[in-house]
Design a protein around this motif. Structure first.
Motif, mmCIF file in Angstrom:
data_model
loop_
_atom_site.group_PDB
_atom_site.id
_atom_site.type_symbol
_atom_site.label_atom_id
_atom_site.label_comp_id
_atom_site.label_asym_id
_atom_site.label_seq_id
_atom_site.Cartn_x
_atom_site.Cartn_y
_atom_site.Cartn_z
ATOM 1 N N ALA A 1 0.842 -1.210 0.000
ATOM 2 C CA ALA A 1 0.000 0.000 0.000
ATOM 3 C C ALA A 1 0.871 1.251 0.000
ATOM 4 C CB ALA A 1 -0.928 -0.008 1.209
ATOM 5 N N GLN A 2 1.973 1.225 0.748
ATOM 6 C CA GLN A 2 2.883 2.368 0.782
ATOM 7 C C GLN A 2 3.488 2.628 -0.602
ATOM 8 O OE1 GLN A 2 3.593 4.872 2.389
ATOM 9 N NE2 GLN A 2 5.720 5.424 2.146
ATOM 10 N N VAL A 3 3.924 1.569 -1.270
ATOM 11 C CA VAL A 3 4.485 1.710 -2.618
ATOM 12 C C VAL A 3 3.427 2.255 -3.573
ATOM 13 C CG1 VAL A 3 5.387 0.416 -4.593
ATOM 14 C CG2 VAL A 3 6.282 -0.020 -2.304
ATOM 15 N N PHE A 4 2.210 1.723 -3.487
ATOM 16 C CA PHE A 4 1.128 2.202 -4.343
ATOM 17 C C PHE A 4 0.868 3.688 -4.111
ATOM 18 C CE2 PHE A 4 -3.397 3.057 -5.088
ATOM 19 C CZ PHE A 4 -3.490 2.695 -6.425
ATOM 20 N N TYR A 5 0.747 4.085 -2.854
ATOM 21 C CA TYR A 5 0.500 5.497 -2.542
ATOM 22 C C TYR A 5 1.634 6.383 -3.041
ATOM 23 C CZ TYR A 5 -3.748 5.426 0.253
ATOM 24 O OH TYR A 5 -5.049 5.353 0.647
ATOM 25 N N ARG A 6 2.867 5.938 -2.861
ATOM 26 C CA ARG A 6 4.008 6.783 -3.215
ATOM 27 C C ARG A 6 4.155 6.940 -4.724
ATOM 28 N NH1 ARG A 6 9.272 7.123 0.110
ATOM 29 N NH2 ARG A 6 7.529 7.518 1.473
ATOM 30 N N TYR A 7 4.063 5.837 -5.475
ATOM 31 C CA TYR A 7 4.367 5.897 -6.902
ATOM 32 C C TYR A 7 3.159 6.151 -7.797
ATOM 33 C CZ TYR A 7 9.006 4.505 -5.583
ATOM 34 O OH TYR A 7 10.248 4.478 -5.016
ATOM 35 N N PHE A 8 1.963 5.796 -7.354
ATOM 36 C CA PHE A 8 0.791 5.977 -8.201
ATOM 37 C C PHE A 8 -0.091 7.138 -7.774
ATOM 38 C CE2 PHE A 8 1.938 1.504 -8.769
ATOM 39 C CZ PHE A 8 2.112 1.489 -10.136
ATOM 40 N N LEU A 9 -0.079 7.448 -6.490
ATOM 41 C CA LEU A 9 -0.915 8.542 -6.001
ATOM 42 C C LEU A 9 -0.093 9.754 -5.561
ATOM 43 C CD1 LEU A 9 -3.500 6.487 -3.895
ATOM 44 C CD2 LEU A 9 -3.679 7.227 -6.280
ATOM 45 N N SER A 10 1.225 9.648 -5.679
ATOM 46 C CA SER A 10 2.155 10.720 -5.286
ATOM 47 C C SER A 10 1.915 11.196 -3.854
ATOM 48 C CB SER A 10 2.061 11.904 -6.249
ATOM 49 O OG SER A 10 2.424 11.512 -7.541
ATOM 50 N N GLY A 11 1.559 10.263 -3.015
ATOM 51 C CA GLY A 11 1.355 10.564 -1.600
ATOM 52 C C GLY A 11 2.192 9.610 -0.763
ATOM 53 N N SER A 12 1.940 9.604 0.512
ATOM 54 C CA SER A 12 2.694 8.718 1.382
ATOM 55 C C SER A 12 1.879 8.370 2.610
ATOM 56 C CB SER A 12 3.998 9.392 1.804
ATOM 57 O OG SER A 12 4.741 8.528 2.622
ATOM 58 N N LEU A 13 2.026 7.158 3.049
ATOM 59 C CA LEU A 13 1.454 6.743 4.327
ATOM 60 C C LEU A 13 2.588 6.885 5.343
ATOM 61 C CD1 LEU A 13 -0.351 3.492 3.125
ATOM 62 C CD2 LEU A 13 -1.375 5.728 3.525
ATOM 63 N N ILE A 14 2.561 7.931 6.125
ATOM 64 C CA ILE A 14 3.715 8.214 6.982
ATOM 65 C C ILE A 14 3.905 7.174 8.080
ATOM 66 C CG2 ILE A 14 3.635 10.672 6.533
ATOM 67 C CD1 ILE A 14 2.373 11.042 9.283
ATOM 68 N N TRP A 15 2.910 6.359 8.320
ATOM 69 C CA TRP A 15 2.989 5.364 9.373
ATOM 70 C C TRP A 15 3.407 3.987 8.867
ATOM 71 C CZ3 TRP A 15 -0.328 1.642 7.842
ATOM 72 C CH2 TRP A 15 -1.394 2.021 7.023
ATOM 73 N N ALA A 16 3.452 3.763 7.561
ATOM 74 C CA ALA A 16 3.630 2.421 7.001
ATOM 75 C C ALA A 16 4.977 1.794 7.363
ATOM 76 C CB ALA A 16 3.447 2.451 5.488
ATOM 77 N N GLU A 17 6.061 2.520 7.155
ATOM 78 C CA GLU A 17 7.383 1.953 7.423
ATOM 79 C C GLU A 17 7.573 1.678 8.911
ATOM 80 O OE1 GLU A 17 12.099 3.114 7.258
ATOM 81 O OE2 GLU A 17 10.668 4.425 6.253
ATOM 82 N N GLU A 18 7.164 2.617 9.732
ATOM 83 C CA GLU A 18 7.320 2.464 11.180
ATOM 84 C C GLU A 18 6.484 1.300 11.710
ATOM 85 O OE1 GLU A 18 6.107 5.701 14.056
ATOM 86 O OE2 GLU A 18 8.192 6.250 13.594
ATOM 87 N N LEU A 19 5.244 1.194 11.261
ATOM 88 C CA LEU A 19 4.381 0.097 11.691
ATOM 89 C C LEU A 19 4.942 -1.241 11.219
ATOM 90 C CD1 LEU A 19 1.806 -0.892 13.075
ATOM 91 C CD2 LEU A 19 0.600 -0.507 10.918
ATOM 92 N N SER A 20 5.473 -1.292 10.010
ATOM 93 C CA SER A 20 6.058 -2.535 9.491
ATOM 94 C C SER A 20 7.241 -2.979 10.337
ATOM 95 C CB SER A 20 6.491 -2.352 8.040
ATOM 96 O OG SER A 20 5.362 -2.124 7.231
ATOM 97 N N ARG A 21 8.070 -2.017 10.743
ATOM 98 C CA ARG A 21 9.202 -2.353 11.615
ATOM 99 C C ARG A 21 8.723 -2.894 12.956
ATOM 100 N NH1 ARG A 21 12.097 2.479 12.607
ATOM 101 N NH2 ARG A 21 10.958 3.520 10.975
ATOM 102 N N CYS A 22 7.705 -2.274 13.516
ATOM 103 C CA CYS A 22 7.152 -2.741 14.797
ATOM 104 C C CYS A 22 6.616 -4.168 14.668
ATOM 105 C CB CYS A 22 6.038 -1.814 15.268
ATOM 106 S SG CYS A 22 6.557 -0.147 15.646
#
Length: 158
Positions: free
Chosen positions: A10-31
């Motif tokens: 979902a983070q990749v989709f938001y970043r590359y297709f919607l030019s947005g970002s889920l600011i919580w995605a990487e941190e939550l994935s690490r947790c």
């Protein structure tokens, strides 16, 4: 692990297709990865999926294998106990530290305040406690096997 894949996809989709970002995605994935690693360490140990060099102990007779393995496991359990203790201390010392990215998601889901890193760090003593119990089970199994040899070994067949 599947949840981590879904979040990062979902983070990749938001970043590359919607030019947005889920600011919580990487941190939550690490947790989630930390929790996964520590929670399943005991299961991996029980299944024999942890790295070990056991060619020498496998070649030993049951009683001698027990004499070698029980003290080795006891030392490992002591070390795991120390790590679990200091993991709990560390989690408690950092309970006021907030994860900013996950806190955004936490508040959107209706939580109050921020999401404490305590909930990530507490996975260390919990997971190590589970691993400790699995190792204790191995010691009990080894002692029982040494006390009562397997049936059908060393006897004559009809």
């Amino acid at each position: 692990m599947a949840l981590i894949v879904v979040i990062l996809t979902a983070q990749v989709f938001y970043r590359y297709f919607l030019s947005g970002s889920l600011i919580w995605a990487e941190e939550l994935s690490r947790c989630l990865l930390v929790w996964t690693c520590f929670l399943f360490a005991g299961i991996a140990y029980q299944r024999g999926e942890m790295a070990s060099v056991d060619f020498a102990t496998r070649a030993l007779p049951s009683l001698l294998r027990t004499i070698v393995m029980v003290p080795a496991l006891a030392c490992a359990m002591f070390f795991i106990g120390v790590l679990a203790y200091y993991g709990a201390v560390y989690a408690n010392q950092n309970h006021m530290q907030i994860l900013p990215g996950v806190s955004v998601l936490w508040r959107k889901l209706g939580g109050t305040g921020g999401f404490s890193i305590f909930w990530v760090y507490i996975s260390i003593p919990i997971g190590l406690g589970i691993l400790f119990l699995h190792m204790l089970g191995t010691i009990i199994r080894l002692l029982n096997e040494a006390r009562m040899p397997k049936l059908g070994t060393g006897g004559s067949s009809l």
